[in-house]
Design a protein around this motif. Structure first.
Motif, PDB file in Angstrom:
ATOM      1  N   VAL A  56       0.846  -1.181   0.000  1.00  0.00           N
ATOM      2  CA  VAL A  56       0.000   0.000   0.000  1.00  0.00           C
ATOM      3  C   VAL A  56       0.891   1.243   0.000  1.00  0.00           C
ATOM      4  CG1 VAL A  56      -1.817   1.252   1.233  1.00  0.00           C
ATOM      5  CG2 VAL A  56      -1.800  -1.262   1.223  1.00  0.00           C
ATOM      6  N   VAL A  57       0.603   2.142  -0.933  1.00  0.00           N
ATOM      7  CA  VAL A  57       1.378   3.372  -1.076  1.00  0.00           C
ATOM      8  C   VAL A  57       0.452   4.564  -0.859  1.00  0.00           C
ATOM      9  CG1 VAL A  57       2.829   4.746  -2.609  1.00  0.00           C
ATOM     10  CG2 VAL A  57       2.926   2.243  -2.725  1.00  0.00           C
ATOM     11  N   ASP A  58       0.770   5.351   0.144  1.00  0.00           N
ATOM     12  CA  ASP A  58      -0.002   6.545   0.487  1.00  0.00           C
ATOM     13  C   ASP A  58       0.589   7.716  -0.292  1.00  0.00           C
ATOM     14  OD1 ASP A  58      -1.242   8.732   1.668  1.00  0.00           O
ATOM     15  OD2 ASP A  58      -0.885   8.044   3.719  1.00  0.00           O
ATOM     16  N   VAL A  59      -0.152   8.221  -1.288  1.00  0.00           N
ATOM     17  CA  VAL A  59       0.346   9.311  -2.139  1.00  0.00           C
ATOM     18  C   VAL A  59      -0.196  10.673  -1.710  1.00  0.00           C
ATOM     19  CG1 VAL A  59       0.745   7.789  -4.111  1.00  0.00           C
ATOM     20  CG2 VAL A  59      -1.455   8.964  -3.902  1.00  0.00           C
ATOM     21  N   ARG A  60      -0.808  10.740  -0.536  1.00  0.00           N
ATOM     22  CA  ARG A  60      -1.310  12.015  -0.040  1.00  0.00           C
ATOM     23  C   ARG A  60      -0.144  12.935   0.330  1.00  0.00           C
ATOM     24  NH1 ARG A  60      -4.510  10.729   4.985  1.00  0.00           N
ATOM     25  NH2 ARG A  60      -2.918   9.116   5.157  1.00  0.00           N
ATOM     26  N   PRO A  92      -0.904   3.720   9.006  1.00  0.00           N
ATOM     27  CA  PRO A  92       0.218   2.925   9.498  1.00  0.00           C
ATOM     28  C   PRO A  92       0.477   1.697   8.615  1.00  0.00           C
ATOM     29  CG  PRO A  92      -1.267   3.493  11.288  1.00  0.00           C
ATOM     30  CD  PRO A  92      -1.954   3.873  10.005  1.00  0.00           C
ATOM     31  N   GLY A  93       1.734   1.526   8.242  1.00  0.00           N
ATOM     32  CA  GLY A  93       2.130   0.406   7.407  1.00  0.00           C
ATOM     33  C   GLY A  93       2.232   0.738   5.940  1.00  0.00           C
ATOM     34  N   ALA A  94       1.599   1.811   5.519  1.00  0.00           N
ATOM     35  CA  ALA A  94       1.684   2.211   4.108  1.00  0.00           C
ATOM     36  C   ALA A  94       2.995   2.948   3.868  1.00  0.00           C
ATOM     37  CB  ALA A  94       0.505   3.109   3.741  1.00  0.00           C
ATOM     38  N   LEU A  95       3.500   2.839   2.656  1.00  0.00           N
ATOM     39  CA  LEU A  95       4.679   3.596   2.266  1.00  0.00           C
ATOM     40  C   LEU A  95       4.204   4.974   1.821  1.00  0.00           C
ATOM     41  CD1 LEU A  95       6.425   0.826   0.142  1.00  0.00           C
ATOM     42  CD2 LEU A  95       6.828   1.403   2.543  1.00  0.00           C
ATOM     43  N   ALA A  96       4.708   6.029   2.440  1.00  0.00           N
ATOM     44  CA  ALA A  96       4.306   7.392   2.090  1.00  0.00           C
ATOM     45  C   ALA A  96       5.262   7.924   1.023  1.00  0.00           C
ATOM     46  CB  ALA A  96       4.329   8.283   3.316  1.00  0.00           C
ATOM     47  N   ILE A  97       4.731   8.114  -0.183  1.00  0.00           N
ATOM     48  CA  ILE A  97       5.530   8.588  -1.312  1.00  0.00           C
ATOM     49  C   ILE A  97       4.720   9.671  -2.021  1.00  0.00           C
ATOM     50  CG2 ILE A  97       6.668   7.959  -3.468  1.00  0.00           C
ATOM     51  CD1 ILE A  97       6.706   5.062  -2.434  1.00  0.00           C
ATOM     52  N   ARG A 136      -5.980   0.217  10.279  1.00  0.00           N
ATOM     53  CA  ARG A 136      -4.923  -0.651  10.820  1.00  0.00           C
ATOM     54  C   ARG A 136      -4.669  -1.907   9.980  1.00  0.00           C
ATOM     55  NH1 ARG A 136      -1.776   1.952  14.100  1.00  0.00           N
ATOM     56  NH2 ARG A 136      -2.887   3.281  15.513  1.00  0.00           N
ATOM     57  N   ALA A 137      -5.448  -2.134   8.936  1.00  0.00           N
ATOM     58  CA  ALA A 137      -5.300  -3.347   8.124  1.00  0.00           C
ATOM     59  C   ALA A 137      -3.929  -3.457   7.470  1.00  0.00           C
ATOM     60  CB  ALA A 137      -6.386  -3.405   7.044  1.00  0.00           C
ATOM     61  N   VAL A 138      -3.318  -2.343   7.156  1.00  0.00           N
ATOM     62  CA  VAL A 138      -2.040  -2.362   6.441  1.00  0.00           C
ATOM     63  C   VAL A 138      -0.892  -2.785   7.352  1.00  0.00           C
ATOM     64  CG1 VAL A 138      -0.506  -1.009   4.957  1.00  0.00           C
ATOM     65  CG2 VAL A 138      -2.935  -0.528   4.979  1.00  0.00           C
ATOM     66  N   THR A 139      -1.043  -2.673   8.654  1.00  0.00           N
ATOM     67  CA  THR A 139       0.045  -3.026   9.564  1.00  0.00           C
ATOM     68  C   THR A 139       0.380  -4.516   9.527  1.00  0.00           C
ATOM     69  OG1 THR A 139      -1.468  -3.293  11.437  1.00  0.00           O
ATOM     70  CG2 THR A 139      -0.439  -1.119  11.144  1.00  0.00           C
ATOM     71  N   GLN A 140      -0.452  -5.316   8.885  1.00  0.00           N
ATOM     72  CA  GLN A 140      -0.173  -6.739   8.754  1.00  0.00           C
ATOM     73  C   GLN A 140       0.566  -7.071   7.449  1.00  0.00           C
ATOM     74  OE1 GLN A 140      -0.707  -8.897  11.336  1.00  0.00           O
ATOM     75  NE2 GLN A 140      -1.155  -6.938  12.303  1.00  0.00           N
ATOM     76  N   ALA A 141       0.984  -6.057   6.713  1.00  0.00           N
ATOM     77  CA  ALA A 141       1.683  -6.264   5.445  1.00  0.00           C
ATOM     78  C   ALA A 141       2.993  -7.011   5.666  1.00  0.00           C
ATOM     79  CB  ALA A 141       1.952  -4.919   4.773  1.00  0.00           C
ATOM     80  N   GLN A 142       3.348  -7.871   4.724  1.00  0.00           N
ATOM     81  CA  GLN A 142       4.560  -8.680   4.835  1.00  0.00           C
ATOM     82  C   GLN A 142       5.807  -7.824   5.013  1.00  0.00           C
ATOM     83  OE1 GLN A 142       4.544 -11.164   1.349  1.00  0.00           O
ATOM     84  NE2 GLN A 142       2.725 -12.271   1.999  1.00  0.00           N
ATOM     85  N   HIS A 143       5.913  -6.726   4.264  1.00  0.00           N
ATOM     86  CA  HIS A 143       7.110  -5.898   4.391  1.00  0.00           C
ATOM     87  C   HIS A 143       7.173  -5.230   5.766  1.00  0.00           C
ATOM     88  CE1 HIS A 143       4.186  -2.906   2.975  1.00  0.00           C
ATOM     89  NE2 HIS A 143       4.939  -1.997   3.539  1.00  0.00           N
TER      90      HIS A 143
END
Length: 150
Positions: free
Chosen positions: A42-46, A58-63, A132-139
């Protein structure tokens, strides 16, 4: 005829399975946990200002939107470490979904085969109680394991 059909089916089932492009370019908030569980990034582009107002993911990559094409491109020297090939599954999240939707088209034209946008953006994720769903991401789990091992 039947023997030829069985033979061709047998041959095709032993061949490696390649990933096909996603049929749709959108992901719904209710699908987020399942997507993350199968390895989607998940990539947060905001913008930072939008994250300050709406909250973090939380857990998303902010780009930033301006950099996302370079960071997700596996052939770019400035790519993210997780951008290993054209078949990484990416889910872009913008504030309301419009900005990420526009980015997806460009990324698909760039050759990324498994990139989608979050319908409704962060607002929809928050309304569905999926922040909070993204905090379970493999990375993310790998990063937590690496940090706690020290």
């Amino acid at each position: 005829m039947r023997a030829a059909l069985v033979s061709s089916v047998s041959a095709s089932t032993s061949a490696p399975v390649s990933l096909l492009p996603l049929a749709v370019e959108r992901t719904y908030p209710t699908e987020l946990a399942a997507a993350v569980a199968r390895g989607a990034v998940v990539v947060d582009v905001r913008t930072n200002a939008q994250r300050d107002v709406q909250g973090t993911l939380p857990g998303a990559l902010a780009i930033s939107a301006e950099l996302v094409a370079d960071r997700l491109d596996p052939s770019n020297p400035g790519r993210l470490a997780v951008a290993v090939d054209q078949d990484v599954e990416w889910i872009l999240v913008s504030a309301e979904g419009d900005d990420s939707h526009r980015l997806v088209t460009g990324l698909q034209q760039q050759g990324l085969r498994r990139v989608t946008h979050m319908v409704g953006g962060y607002d929809a994720i928050k309304a569905a109680h999926m922040v909070r769903a993204v905090t379970q991401a493999q990375h993310i789990l790998a990063d937590v394991e690496r940090v706690t091992a020290h």
